[in-house]
Design a protein around this motif. Structure first.
Motif, PDB file in Angstrom:
ATOM      1  N   MET A  88     -14.176 -58.200  -4.757  1.00  0.00           N
ATOM      2  CA  MET A  88     -13.885 -59.585  -4.403  1.00  0.00           C
ATOM      3  C   MET A  88     -15.134 -60.395  -4.059  1.00  0.00           C
ATOM      4  O   MET A  88     -15.091 -61.625  -4.031  1.00  0.00           O
ATOM      5  N   ALA A  89     -16.239 -59.705  -3.766  1.00  0.00           N
ATOM      6  CA  ALA A  89     -17.456 -60.370  -3.302  1.00  0.00           C
ATOM      7  C   ALA A  89     -18.656 -59.559  -3.766  1.00  0.00           C
ATOM      8  O   ALA A  89     -18.513 -58.397  -4.174  1.00  0.00           O
ATOM      9  N   PRO A  90     -19.878 -60.149  -3.715  1.00  0.00           N
ATOM     10  CA  PRO A  90     -21.078 -59.397  -4.103  1.00  0.00           C
ATOM     11  C   PRO A  90     -21.231 -58.104  -3.307  1.00  0.00           C
ATOM     12  O   PRO A  90     -20.977 -58.074  -2.095  1.00  0.00           O
ATOM     13  N   ILE A  91     -21.625 -57.036  -3.998  1.00  0.00           N
ATOM     14  CA  ILE A  91     -21.740 -55.722  -3.375  1.00  0.00           C
ATOM     15  C   ILE A  91     -22.693 -55.758  -2.185  1.00  0.00           C
ATOM     16  O   ILE A  91     -22.418 -55.172  -1.130  1.00  0.00           O
ATOM     17  N   ALA A  92     -23.826 -56.447  -2.331  1.00  0.00           N
ATOM     18  CA  ALA A  92     -24.825 -56.481  -1.258  1.00  0.00           C
ATOM     19  C   ALA A  92     -24.269 -57.120   0.006  1.00  0.00           C
ATOM     20  O   ALA A  92     -24.557 -56.669   1.123  1.00  0.00           O
ATOM     21  N   MET A  93     -23.457 -58.153  -0.138  1.00  0.00           N
ATOM     22  CA  MET A  93     -22.905 -58.832   1.031  1.00  0.00           C
ATOM     23  C   MET A  93     -21.882 -57.954   1.739  1.00  0.00           C
ATOM     24  O   MET A  93     -21.853 -57.878   2.966  1.00  0.00           O
ATOM     25  N   TRP A 126     -30.709 -63.636   2.396  1.00  0.00           N
ATOM     26  CA  TRP A 126     -32.014 -62.977   2.523  1.00  0.00           C
ATOM     27  C   TRP A 126     -32.531 -63.046   3.961  1.00  0.00           C
ATOM     28  O   TRP A 126     -33.212 -62.122   4.422  1.00  0.00           O
ATOM     29  N   LEU A 127     -32.191 -64.109   4.683  1.00  0.00           N
ATOM     30  CA  LEU A 127     -32.524 -64.163   6.111  1.00  0.00           C
ATOM     31  C   LEU A 127     -31.806 -63.036   6.852  1.00  0.00           C
ATOM     32  O   LEU A 127     -32.368 -62.414   7.765  1.00  0.00           O
ATOM     33  N   GLY A 128     -30.555 -62.765   6.444  1.00  0.00           N
ATOM     34  CA  GLY A 128     -29.833 -61.648   7.032  1.00  0.00           C
ATOM     35  C   GLY A 128     -30.511 -60.323   6.755  1.00  0.00           C
ATOM     36  O   GLY A 128     -30.606 -59.465   7.636  1.00  0.00           O
ATOM     37  N   VAL A 129     -31.009 -60.151   5.541  1.00  0.00           N
ATOM     38  CA  VAL A 129     -31.742 -58.931   5.190  1.00  0.00           C
ATOM     39  C   VAL A 129     -32.975 -58.769   6.076  1.00  0.00           C
ATOM     40  O   VAL A 129     -33.248 -57.682   6.598  1.00  0.00           O
ATOM     41  N   ALA A 130     -33.724 -59.866   6.252  1.00  0.00           N
ATOM     42  CA  ALA A 130     -34.926 -59.814   7.089  1.00  0.00           C
ATOM     43  C   ALA A 130     -34.570 -59.491   8.539  1.00  0.00           C
ATOM     44  O   ALA A 130     -35.299 -58.756   9.230  1.00  0.00           O
ATOM     45  N   THR A 131     -33.452 -60.025   9.015  1.00  0.00           N
ATOM     46  CA  THR A 131     -33.022 -59.759  10.389  1.00  0.00           C
ATOM     47  C   THR A 131     -32.653 -58.296  10.576  1.00  0.00           C
ATOM     48  O   THR A 131     -32.994 -57.669  11.596  1.00  0.00           O
ATOM     49  N   ILE A 132     -31.960 -57.730   9.599  1.00  0.00           N
ATOM     50  CA  ILE A 132     -31.625 -56.306   9.651  1.00  0.00           C
ATOM     51  C   ILE A 132     -32.901 -55.471   9.716  1.00  0.00           C
ATOM     52  O   ILE A 132     -33.015 -54.522  10.501  1.00  0.00           O
ATOM     53  N   LEU A 160     -28.697 -63.468  -4.333  1.00  0.00           N
ATOM     54  CA  LEU A 160     -28.231 -63.828  -3.000  1.00  0.00           C
ATOM     55  C   LEU A 160     -28.831 -65.163  -2.573  1.00  0.00           C
ATOM     56  O   LEU A 160     -29.979 -65.457  -2.884  1.00  0.00           O
ATOM     57  N   PRO A 161     -28.075 -65.978  -1.820  1.00  0.00           N
ATOM     58  CA  PRO A 161     -28.624 -67.236  -1.310  1.00  0.00           C
ATOM     59  C   PRO A 161     -29.649 -66.987  -0.212  1.00  0.00           C
ATOM     60  O   PRO A 161     -29.784 -65.865   0.299  1.00  0.00           O
ATOM     61  N   ALA A 162     -30.356 -68.049   0.165  1.00  0.00           N
ATOM     62  CA  ALA A 162     -31.445 -67.921   1.143  1.00  0.00           C
ATOM     63  C   ALA A 162     -30.954 -67.358   2.474  1.00  0.00           C
ATOM     64  O   ALA A 162     -31.642 -66.546   3.108  1.00  0.00           O
ATOM     65  N   LEU A 163     -29.759 -67.783   2.918  1.00  0.00           N
ATOM     66  CA  LEU A 163     -29.241 -67.304   4.200  1.00  0.00           C
ATOM     67  C   LEU A 163     -28.981 -65.799   4.170  1.00  0.00           C
ATOM     68  O   LEU A 163     -29.169 -65.100   5.174  1.00  0.00           O
ATOM     69  N   LEU A 176     -31.746 -55.567  -2.708  1.00  0.00           N
ATOM     70  CA  LEU A 176     -32.852 -55.663  -3.652  1.00  0.00           C
ATOM     71  C   LEU A 176     -32.463 -55.147  -5.042  1.00  0.00           C
ATOM     72  O   LEU A 176     -32.740 -55.789  -6.056  1.00  0.00           O
ATOM     73  N   VAL A 177     -31.815 -53.983  -5.068  1.00  0.00           N
ATOM     74  CA  VAL A 177     -31.482 -53.370  -6.358  1.00  0.00           C
ATOM     75  C   VAL A 177     -30.392 -54.158  -7.075  1.00  0.00           C
ATOM     76  O   VAL A 177     -30.445 -54.348  -8.301  1.00  0.00           O
ATOM     77  N   SER A 178     -29.370 -54.631  -6.337  1.00  0.00           N
ATOM     78  CA  SER A 178     -28.277 -55.346  -6.985  1.00  0.00           C
ATOM     79  C   SER A 178     -28.746 -56.645  -7.623  1.00  0.00           C
ATOM     80  O   SER A 178     -28.159 -57.120  -8.591  1.00  0.00           O
ATOM     81  N   ARG A 179     -29.848 -57.205  -7.079  1.00  0.00           N
ATOM     82  CA  ARG A 179     -30.389 -58.432  -7.665  1.00  0.00           C
ATOM     83  C   ARG A 179     -30.837 -58.197  -9.107  1.00  0.00           C
ATOM     84  O   ARG A 179     -30.633 -59.037  -9.991  1.00  0.00           O
TER      85      ARG A 179
END
Length: 279
Positions: free
Chosen positions: A229-234, A118-124, A113-116, A103-106
């Motif tokens: 190398m990749a987004p911090i949130a991922m 955010w689905l991962g966030v909801a699953t967590i 982040l792509p929709a998938l 949320l904060v990194s956005r």
């Protein structure tokens, strides 16, 4: 999508992180064991830093802020592991943090982040709620509060270190400086609160401290390098597959009563992290 080699390295880092947390939980004296590991990391940093470049000046404020947060995190970790099983505390701390990071990194870093993902966030989130509901009868309020507070600290230092590592130009040196500052602070704390007992404990167990310190440095160095190398949130979410390693260690090494509900909740949290990998 995170490249497969980066993905594999983050999983390796996750296993190291879960292993040293298991050592802390099972040691019998969490404060001294934490100091032992961080002191070992500080000693390794002292030896290695002369051979590495100095992090860029722009990263120094991030390094200082993270060191303060890391000491707070370790202090709360000691309190959490005194009151809650690792199989419950670890997923709560590590599973909540990626939600905040995403949320904060956005808004702070502009990393959408792509929709998938955010689905991962909801699953967590679903996994965390599942675990909390099943364990509500055995939760101690003080331990739960400390675990959730630590999740916030983890999220804060993850965002700070992800940014600092990018600015430093040398994630490994950044990690070693962080290990040195944090380790010295923990040693000072232990000496002030435990005195001679702390000195004796370190003298008896210093080889374990060096091994644990090396594991800590390697684990976090990989994570910070991956964040360049990749987004911090991922990366933060994927790193929390350590929850599965922690649950397995809790059951088979620490002999905690994990049970099907905690296993299912940990699996849900890990699935959420895996969705972040596929996003």
């Amino acid at each position: 999508m995170i490249d497969l080699p980066v993905f594999a390295l983050i999983l390796f880092a996750a296993s190291l992180h879960a292993s040293w947390n298991a050592f802390l939980k099972g040691s019998g004296d969490t404060l001294l064991s934490t100091t032992l590991v961080m002191g070992g990391a500080a000693l390794i940093a002292i030896v290695a830093l002369p051979f590495l470049p100095v992090p860029a000046r722009a990263s120094w404020p991030y390094l200082a802020a993270s060191a303060l947060l890391q000491v707070g995190y370790l202090g709360l970790l000691v309190r959490v592991y005194r009151t809650i099983d690792m199989s419950l505390a670890y997923p709560l701390m590590r599973g909540c943090a990626p939600l905040v990071v995403a949320l904060v990194s956005r808004f702070w870093l502009g990393e959408a982040l792509p929709a998938l993902a955010w689905l991962g966030v909801a699953t967590i989130c679903a996994g965390i709620l599942t675990m909390a509901l099943w364990a509500r009868a055995s939760l101690r309020p003080a331990g739960l509060t400390a675990a959730l507070a630590n999740a916030g600290i983890i999220a804060a230092y993850t965002l700070i270190d992800g940014t600092g590592a990018r600015l430093s130009g040398t994630p490994t040196a950044y990690t070693l400086w962080l290990s040195l500052l944090t380790g010295l602070a923990m040693i000072a704390w232990a000496m002030r609160s435990r005195g001679a007992a702390a000195s004796a404990y370190i003298r008896r167990n210093w080889p374990i401290g060096l091994l644990g310190g090396l594991g800590t440095i390697v684990s976090y160095s990989i994570a910070l390098w991956a964040m360049t190398m990749a987004p911090i949130a991922m990366v933060a979410a994927l790193r929390e597959t350590s929850i599965l390693f922690a649950t397995a260690i809790s059951a088979f090494v620490l002999r905690e009563r994990v049970g099907p509900p905690r296993i299912a909740a940990a699996a849900i949290i890990a699935c959420g992290a895996m969705l972040m990998r596929l996003a």
